[in-house]
Design a protein around this motif. Sequence first.
Motif, PDB file in Angstrom:
ATOM      1  N   UNK A 178       0.832  -1.200   0.000  1.00 31.12           N
ATOM      2  CA  UNK A 178       0.000   0.000   0.000  1.00 31.12           C
ATOM      3  C   UNK A 178       0.866   1.248   0.000  1.00 31.12           C
ATOM      4  N   UNK A 179       1.918   1.253   0.814  1.00 36.87           N
ATOM      5  CA  UNK A 179       2.824   2.409   0.824  1.00 36.87           C
ATOM      6  C   UNK A 179       3.449   2.627  -0.552  1.00 36.87           C
ATOM      7  N   UNK A 180       3.812   1.523  -1.217  1.00 38.00           N
ATOM      8  CA  UNK A 180       4.391   1.625  -2.558  1.00 38.00           C
ATOM      9  C   UNK A 180       3.387   2.215  -3.534  1.00 38.00           C
ATOM     10  N   UNK A 181       2.125   1.769  -3.464  1.00 34.59           N
ATOM     11  CA  UNK A 181       1.098   2.294  -4.370  1.00 34.59           C
ATOM     12  C   UNK A 181       0.887   3.782  -4.154  1.00 34.59           C
ATOM     13  N   UNK A 182       0.831   4.212  -2.899  1.00 35.79           N
ATOM     14  CA  UNK A 182       0.614   5.626  -2.615  1.00 35.79           C
ATOM     15  C   UNK A 182       1.772   6.481  -3.142  1.00 35.79           C
ATOM     16  N   UNK A 183       2.989   6.000  -2.949  1.00 34.57           N
ATOM     17  CA  UNK A 183       4.148   6.743  -3.452  1.00 34.57           C
ATOM     18  C   UNK A 183       4.136   6.801  -4.978  1.00 34.57           C
ATOM     19  N   UNK A 184       3.748   5.686  -5.600  1.00 39.94           N
ATOM     20  CA  UNK A 184       3.678   5.626  -7.064  1.00 39.94           C
ATOM     21  C   UNK A 184       2.619   6.585  -7.589  1.00 39.94           C
ATOM     22  N   UNK A 185       1.448   6.619  -6.937  1.00 36.46           N
ATOM     23  CA  UNK A 185       0.387   7.536  -7.331  1.00 36.46           C
ATOM     24  C   UNK A 185       0.850   8.988  -7.219  1.00 36.46           C
ATOM     25  N   UNK A 186       1.507   9.296  -6.106  1.00 35.56           N
ATOM     26  CA  UNK A 186       1.922  10.686  -5.901  1.00 35.56           C
ATOM     27  C   UNK A 186       2.934  11.118  -6.948  1.00 35.56           C
ATOM     28  N   UNK A 187       3.877  10.249  -7.273  1.00 32.98           N
ATOM     29  CA  UNK A 187       4.841  10.582  -8.326  1.00 32.98           C
ATOM     30  C   UNK A 187       4.146  10.800  -9.664  1.00 32.98           C
ATOM     31  N   UNK A 188       3.218   9.910  -9.984  1.00 31.64           N
ATOM     32  CA  UNK A 188       2.500   9.994 -11.264  1.00 31.64           C
ATOM     33  C   UNK A 188       1.694  11.282 -11.360  1.00 31.64           C
ATOM     34  N   UNK A 189       0.919  11.599 -10.315  1.00 30.82           N
ATOM     35  CA  UNK A 189       0.039  12.754 -10.382  1.00 30.82           C
ATOM     36  C   UNK A 189       0.806  14.072 -10.264  1.00 30.82           C
ATOM     37  N   UNK A 190       1.872  14.092  -9.485  1.00 32.11           N
ATOM     38  CA  UNK A 190       2.695  15.300  -9.445  1.00 32.11           C
ATOM     39  C   UNK A 190       3.277  15.606 -10.825  1.00 32.11           C
ATOM     40  N   UNK A 191       3.785  14.555 -11.480  1.00 33.02           N
ATOM     41  CA  UNK A 191       4.352  14.741 -12.816  1.00 33.02           C
ATOM     42  C   UNK A 191       3.268  15.162 -13.808  1.00 33.02           C
ATOM     43  N   UNK A 192       2.076  14.571 -13.691  1.00 33.76           N
ATOM     44  CA  UNK A 192       0.975  14.898 -14.595  1.00 33.76           C
ATOM     45  C   UNK A 192       0.546  16.356 -14.432  1.00 33.76           C
ATOM     46  N   UNK A 193       0.426  16.804 -13.180  1.00 30.97           N
ATOM     47  CA  UNK A 193       0.014  18.187 -12.925  1.00 30.97           C
ATOM     48  C   UNK A 193       1.033  19.166 -13.514  1.00 30.97           C
ATOM     49  N   UNK A 194       2.309  18.895 -13.295  1.00 31.33           N
ATOM     50  CA  UNK A 194       3.343  19.785 -13.823  1.00 31.33           C
ATOM     51  C   UNK A 194       3.336  19.785 -15.356  1.00 31.33           C
ATOM     52  N   UNK A 195       3.128  18.603 -15.950  1.00 28.88           N
ATOM     53  CA  UNK A 195       3.070  18.507 -17.405  1.00 28.88           C
ATOM     54  C   UNK A 195       1.907  19.315 -17.965  1.00 28.88           C
TER      55      UNK A 195
END
Length: 393
Positions: A178-195
Amino acid sequence: MDQPLHLMTPEARANPYPLYAEFRRRAVCQVEPGGMWAVSRYDDVVTVLKDPRRFSSAGLGQSFLPPWLERNPTADSLVMKDPPDHTRLRAMVSRAFSGMALSRWESRIRDIAEELAEAAVRHQEVDFIADFALPLPTRVLNLFFGLEPAMALRLKGWADDLVSIPASQPSPQRMEQIRHSLAEMERCFNALIELRRADPGEDLVSELIRTEALTHEELLSFLFGLVPAGVETTVYLLANTMLVLSEHPRELERVRENPTLIPRLIEEVLRYEPPGQSSLRLTTEDVVLSGVTIPRGSVVVALIGAAMRDEGRFPQADRFIIDRENQGQLAFGHGPHFCLGAMLARMEARLGMEALFSRIRGFTLARRDVTWSQSIIARGPLALPLRLEGPLR
């Protein structure tokens, strides 16, 4: 004294409705896990859902942030807010889910449904979840986010991990997953927002950024909350529809012969076998419901699945009746937290069923034993092997 009842036993997950009948008999009672207060009668559930002053969503974020998690943006998402914060944030994002906004996506959603239905009928023997019910909403959510198609399967895994947090007592391995999924989501969405800030498109993220009304953290939390809301509900609505129809073949034949019944079919499935089974709240003061005092600071589980089988509100509530007038539908909640994506979920289910039923004359379950989701909030099968019967040539 009545013994505490448990919501998460294998028997309750497989068929919660006898347990719900006992809950309605008791009106309001404490249940496991965690000594929550179960509210099960229709009128009481409506009272809980429409009164954020006494039954608060704020504070429940802690249930999505147990001691073994350092951070989870879901804990600060829209569904964890009370007015006036909830009112402000909802107003900023609700336009993206209006009928007018969704109408421009309908043809693309229909194309996805037609493609998936064609492939399923061609294979004949399918896992309905993996081959149809899951790809449909995840690919739609991919469109909304503007993600690569390959991300669709990740969305489902993330959704499963998020909704399992409140009811879970996980092993160390599960905690790490679960911790891995949350970290993965945060990386993905942070990158998406910046893009999208640098290069806006026609997707939902770009639209929300263009409003200039949400902070980065508010947008991130909204995207986190949208993953389970945008995936779980539609997956289980589609799957539960097929399960219910497997037990009511004459109703399947009616719908095949008259596709205009599909919206009614969907509404009755939402009542009879709702994908969203409950909603959690926290009492801000001592509250009396059906003569029972719930102390201040208690976690209340409003059992939507039980309320929708309340004979006092729905005559012959344990019967599946497509022609029922489903006024008072609670499957998408009630009051200020009524589900933003209700119209989208209904559209996806309608287009999915239209695409499938126009291509089959029937289907059978490949096996009767079903493994059910282990969430206190959402309920549906994890796999559903079907044999599809194509049209007569």
